[in-house]
Structure formats: C-alpha cells, structure tokens
Scaffold this active site. Structure first.
Site, PDB file in Angstrom:
ATOM      1  N   PRO A   1       0.851  -1.537   0.002  1.00 17.69           N
ATOM      2  CA  PRO A   1      -0.047   0.037   0.155  1.00 17.69           C
ATOM      3  C   PRO A   1       0.985   1.254  -0.121  1.00 17.69           C
ATOM      4  CG  PRO A   1      -0.768  -1.405   1.590  1.00 17.69           C
ATOM      5  CD  PRO A   1       0.305  -2.059   1.097  1.00 17.69           C
TER       6      PRO A   1
ATOM      7  N   PRO B   1      49.803 -33.553   3.637  1.00 21.09           N
ATOM      8  CA  PRO B   1      49.876 -34.566   4.510  1.00 21.09           C
ATOM      9  C   PRO B   1      48.346 -34.976   4.802  1.00 21.09           C
ATOM     10  CG  PRO B   1      50.226 -32.276   5.372  1.00 21.09           C
ATOM     11  CD  PRO B   1      50.051 -32.215   3.906  1.00 21.09           C
TER      12      PRO B   1
ATOM     13  N   ASP C   1      46.513 -42.895  -3.987  1.00 17.32           N
ATOM     14  CA  ASP C   1      47.254 -43.821  -3.190  1.00 17.32           C
ATOM     15  C   ASP C   1      46.373 -44.098  -1.957  1.00 17.32           C
ATOM     16  OD1 ASP C   1      49.314 -44.169  -4.797  1.00 17.32           O
ATOM     17  OD2 ASP C   1      50.567 -42.796  -3.507  1.00 17.32           O
TER      18      ASP C   1
ATOM     19  N   LYS D   1      48.680 -47.913  -2.546  1.00 21.73           N
ATOM     20  CA  LYS D   1      50.182 -48.093  -2.095  1.00 21.73           C
ATOM     21  C   LYS D   1      50.245 -47.194  -0.806  1.00 21.73           C
ATOM     22  CE  LYS D   1      53.208 -46.928  -5.066  1.00 21.73           C
ATOM     23  NZ  LYS D   1      54.104 -47.923  -4.619  1.00 21.73           N
TER      24      LYS D   1
ATOM     25  N   ASP E   1      54.215 -34.800  -1.059  1.00 21.37           N
ATOM     26  CA  ASP E   1      54.943 -34.328  -2.353  1.00 21.37           C
ATOM     27  C   ASP E   1      55.365 -35.375  -3.175  1.00 21.37           C
ATOM     28  OD1 ASP E   1      56.033 -31.578  -3.640  1.00 21.37           O
ATOM     29  OD2 ASP E   1      57.383 -33.484  -4.313  1.00 21.37           O
TER      30      ASP E   1
ATOM     31  N   THR F   1      55.145 -31.612   2.003  1.00 21.16           N
ATOM     32  CA  THR F   1      55.678 -32.721   2.397  1.00 21.16           C
ATOM     33  C   THR F   1      55.471 -32.712   3.825  1.00 21.16           C
ATOM     34  OG1 THR F   1      57.394 -34.477   2.071  1.00 21.16           O
ATOM     35  CG2 THR F   1      57.959 -31.966   2.619  1.00 21.16           C
ATOM     36  N   ALA F   2      55.310 -34.016   4.363  1.00 22.28           N
ATOM     37  CA  ALA F   2      55.279 -34.182   5.845  1.00 22.28           C
ATOM     38  C   ALA F   2      55.957 -33.745   6.764  1.00 22.28           C
ATOM     39  CB  ALA F   2      55.163 -35.820   5.849  1.00 22.28           C
TER      40      ALA F   2
ATOM     41  N   MET G   1      58.666 -42.595   7.771  1.00 17.49           N
ATOM     42  CA  MET G   1      58.123 -43.999   7.852  1.00 17.49           C
ATOM     43  C   MET G   1      59.384 -44.678   8.583  1.00 17.49           C
ATOM     44  SD  MET G   1      57.425 -44.873   3.632  1.00 17.49           S
ATOM     45  CE  MET G   1      58.897 -43.861   3.175  1.00 17.49           C
TER      46      MET G   1
END
Length: 476
Positions: free
Chosen positions: A46, A227, A250, A272, A305, A333-334, A385
């Site tokens: 309105p 990672p 992987d 892997k 990597d 890379t780790a 590892m």
C-alpha cells in the site's frame, strides 16, 4: 541423520512474474537482488518507504499500491514476502502457498518454502552459497572469499559457452569429450580473448578449434595431496582435480581430498602404502600410460609431495618412455607439516644450516648410508616411515656419532586435525615403536635445532599414555 535441509537448485525466472510483497527494508533487499535477474518484477504494498519508492521509479518496477490480491498470484512463479510483521507475513505466506506458488519470507525460514543463498554474480555465471538456513553470516563470508577468487570478467567465459553450446553438443558426441574440449578452450586463446572482452574473436577462435576436430592428447598430472588436510592442498591441485577425467590415488590420501575431484571423474584406488602394495608399481605405470593414450586427463594423487619418497621418478620415467605428457604439482611434504605442527624450525642461524629427508624403509628394505652423519654435523634430519624401525634408526644415528641426548620430535598424522606431538631425545627413540597408542603415519625429526622449539604440550616419547577407556554404566 545429517543431510541438507535445503537442496540447492537454480530456478528459471526468465520472463516470468516474480512478486515481492512489502514496502520497507526487507522487501527492498529482495527487490535489489531480483533486479539482477531476467524476471518480470511486481512490487505489492500500500505504501513505500522513500528509498524504495525512488528505486521503483528509477528502474520502472511495476508497483501495485494495495494489499496482495488473487490476480497477483495467478501468474506468479515465486513470491517473496517481507512486510516486517510476522503475523502479516504468516497470513500472506499461507495465501501464496494455497495458490500453489512457492514462497520465501524474509528472515523467517519457518514460514518459507525455499531459501535464498548468498550469490556471487558473474552473469551469466552465478555461484550460490547456502548454509542450510542456519548461519547466513557464514554464507556471506564464503561469498566474500569467492568474490575475491573470481575476476569480474569471469562471466565472459559464460557468454562464450552460451554462444557455443549448441555447436559443441552437435559436434562432440560424449560428455567426457565435451568436458575436455571446454577445459582446453577456456585455458587457450579463446578463453583469453573472452576474458579480455573480445567475444567476437573468442567465438571465432573457439569455432576454429571445434572444426579442427583434433583429438586431445592425454596428460598425467602427478599431484601432491599434502599430509592429508584438505586445506593444505594447493589451488593448482584443486583446479586440476576438477579437470581430471580419472583420479588414481594412493591409500594414504584421505577420502575428503579424493572427493574434491570432479563428481563424474572415475576414481581408481591403487592402495600404495608402507608395507602394503595392493597394486604393483609397474601396474600403476601401465595403468597411467593406458589411460593417457585414451586421451584422458589423469590426476595421479599422492600423499605429501610426489618428489619426496613418492616414487614420482619411476612414474615420470615410465611416462616419458611412453611419450606421455606429464606435469608435477608439488604438495606440502610431511616434514614441513610436522615442523609447523610442533612450531620448530628445521634450520636455525648459528645452529643448523642443512636439512635432510631420509626414510626408515628404503627400496628392498635398505637405504643408502650417509644421512645420519648430517645430524652428527649439527644438521636436521627428517625420517619418514621410521616408527616401526625406530630402534634400528636410533642405532644408525648412534653409530654415526650422534649424541644420545640430541633432541627428537615425532609427529603422528602431521598436518591433520588428529595430529599428536611427541618429544624426547635420541635415547628415547626405540620406545616409539613399542607404543600401542600410535598407529598413524609418523614423521621423526632429529637435530639440535629442535631444542629451540616450544614443546610444552608434547607427549613424552618414552612414556606412552594409555587411551582412556569408556566409563562403565553405573560407575561413580
């Protein structure tokens, strides 16, 4: 149970009537947003506040100065209601719903049939961002980030695609081949011309590429997934995952990273991981060659990597021997992720000026000698590892003359939300392999520079902390 309450869709409003009800700020906000669409707009109220009235007059909006009537709903595709009065909003929403028209009530999701996402407008391209109606501020923050990523000219690629879509569909029979063509087109001269604003030249270049009909050569991208945390993936890695036809990944790559690829891309797990090769390296090499020879874009996704204990050298040699184009996309890379987690410097002026990446598990169970001497000379060694062979690793350091009190930091699941930090000395290292509470991938750092880090929150390597057992029912 999870799942989305609001399912994101794009609704065709081209030359269709969309009704906005209200005369204040709530209606004005929706009217401004809808003014960027191709809908026929009608404002019903309105009376209008001054700023809204000026906008309506300037833009020639159809304004009906009355309450919502039945004929307003007869042809409406959507209705947006924003009177500012919840009772009135509820009454009008019920009326629109009874007429079979989907309704959105501004800032009242409990009265709405659909939600309006935050929108990044690069017409004809639009990015819609929804937080399921729970956190609109979060959607706006994401919108700001996407706005920064997409140049204002990005919509010109959409204009080019719209002009060519019919021709491309007719000339290229399969969806996967069309996707490869579009990716090649946007990355090539036609895409650059479009972004520069010369759509005519871009269209001519695109039609020339289409008529040439040359089959696209396959390519393999060796991509570092980092990672494991998805936000440590590089922007280039993300882009290529969205372009890949096949993702070969992987076992150490988390599913959330694999899922960042194109939804219709084929995913092949080659599994892997340390001590478990479900697919041999030679079979992986042959798989990548076969897929690339089929003209496919292959993302070979590796943890960390690719060039650091990722066997990328073997894969690159196999691809070169087969004449397959290959590119490497680096990843975090780790060792770098572990150092960041522990907030320790891997090199430090006056303490350590060298860094060595080593592995506790080399090819056929052996590794070239020499790297423990780096730590004996004061450098930093990152051992990948190495948890299960921690005792043997310690023996190699000691034999090289590294002092037993040399600082050691170990990080489980480096770079992830589940990371755990352990600190001690080289004398403690054998205890790491005996810990039953450590089962994730572990990165071991050895060197004098670690003594300068802040490790108060780290657990001791030689004192395993048992996992907390759930309380028995009824226990005090």
């Amino acid at each position: 149970m999870g799942g989305l309450r609001y399912f994101p869709i794009s609704y065709d409003v081209g030359d269709r009537l969309v009704v906005i009800v209200g005369g204040g700020d709530e209606a004005f906000a929706k009217l401004r947003l809808l003014g960027r669409s191709q809908a026929r707009l009608r404002l019903v109220a309105p009376a209008l506040e001054q700023a809204l009235a000026a906008f309506v007059e300037t833009n020639g909006i159809d304004h009906r100065a009355r309450t919502l009537a039945a004929d307003d709903l007869a042809e409406a595709a959507l209705v947006f209601i924003g009177t500012g009065d919840e009772g009135e909003d509820a009454r009008l929403a019920a009326r629109a719903r009874a007429a079979g028209v989907p309704v959105n009530v501004v800032d009242r999701p409990h009265l709405s049939d659909f939600a309006v996402p935050a929108i990044v407008d690069r017409a004809p391209v639009a990015v819609a961002i929804s937080t399921d109606g729970l956190a609109p501020v979060l959607a706006q923050r994401i919108r700001a980030a996407v706005e920064a990523m997409l140049a204002p000219e990005f919509g010109r690629l959409g204009e080019l695609a719209r002009a060519l879509r019919a021709a491309v569909t007719a000339a290229i029979p399969t969806n996967s081949a069309r996707l490869r063509f579009w990716n090649r087109l946007f990355d090539g001269p036609a895409g650059r011309l479009a972004l520069a604003g010369d759509l005519g030249a871009a269209r001519r270049a695109a039609l020339s590429a289409l008529s040439a009909g040359a089959a696209e050569d396959g390519v393999v991208w060796l991509i570092g997934a980092g990672p494991g945390s998805s936000d440590l993936l590089t922007l280039r890695a993300q882009r290529l995952l969205l372009e890949a036809d096949v993702i070969v990944h992987d076992g150490l790559v988390p599913q959330e990273v694999v899922d960042m690829g194109r939804r219709d891309a084929e995913r092949i797990a080659v599994g892997k991981a340390k001590g478990r090769h479900s697919v041999s390296q030679s079979d992986i090499d042959a798989l990548m060659v076969r897929l690339a020879r089929q003209g496919k874009r292959v993302a070979r996704l590796k943890a960390g990597d690719p060039l650091v204990f990722g066997r990328a050298g073997e894969e690159l040699a196999a691809l070169r021997a087969a004449g397959i184009r290959a590119e490497v996309v680096p990843g975090v890379t780790a060792a770098l992720a572990a150092a960041a987690d522990a907030q320790v410097s891997l090199t430090l002026r006056g303490v350590a000026s060298s860094l060595t990446f080593a592995t506790g598990h080399g090819a056929e169970g052996g590794e070239p000698a020499g790297w423990p001497a780096i730590a004996a000379a004061g450098g930093t060694v990152a051992v990948y590892m190495g948890r299960t062979v921690a005792e043997e690793t310690q023996a190699r350091f000691i034999a090289a003359g590294v002092a037993p009190d040399t600082p050691v930091v170990a990080v489980e699941n480096a770079g992830r939300m589940t990371r755990r930090l352990f600190a001690g000395t080289l004398a403690d290292l054998p205890a790491l392999s005996a810990r039953a509470d450590v089962d994730g991938p572990v990165l071991i750092l050895v060197g004098p520079t670690l003594a300068h880090g802040e490790l108060k929150g780290a657990e001791p390597i030689a004192e395993p902390i048992p996992r907390r057992q759930p309380a028995l029912a009824g226990a005090a």
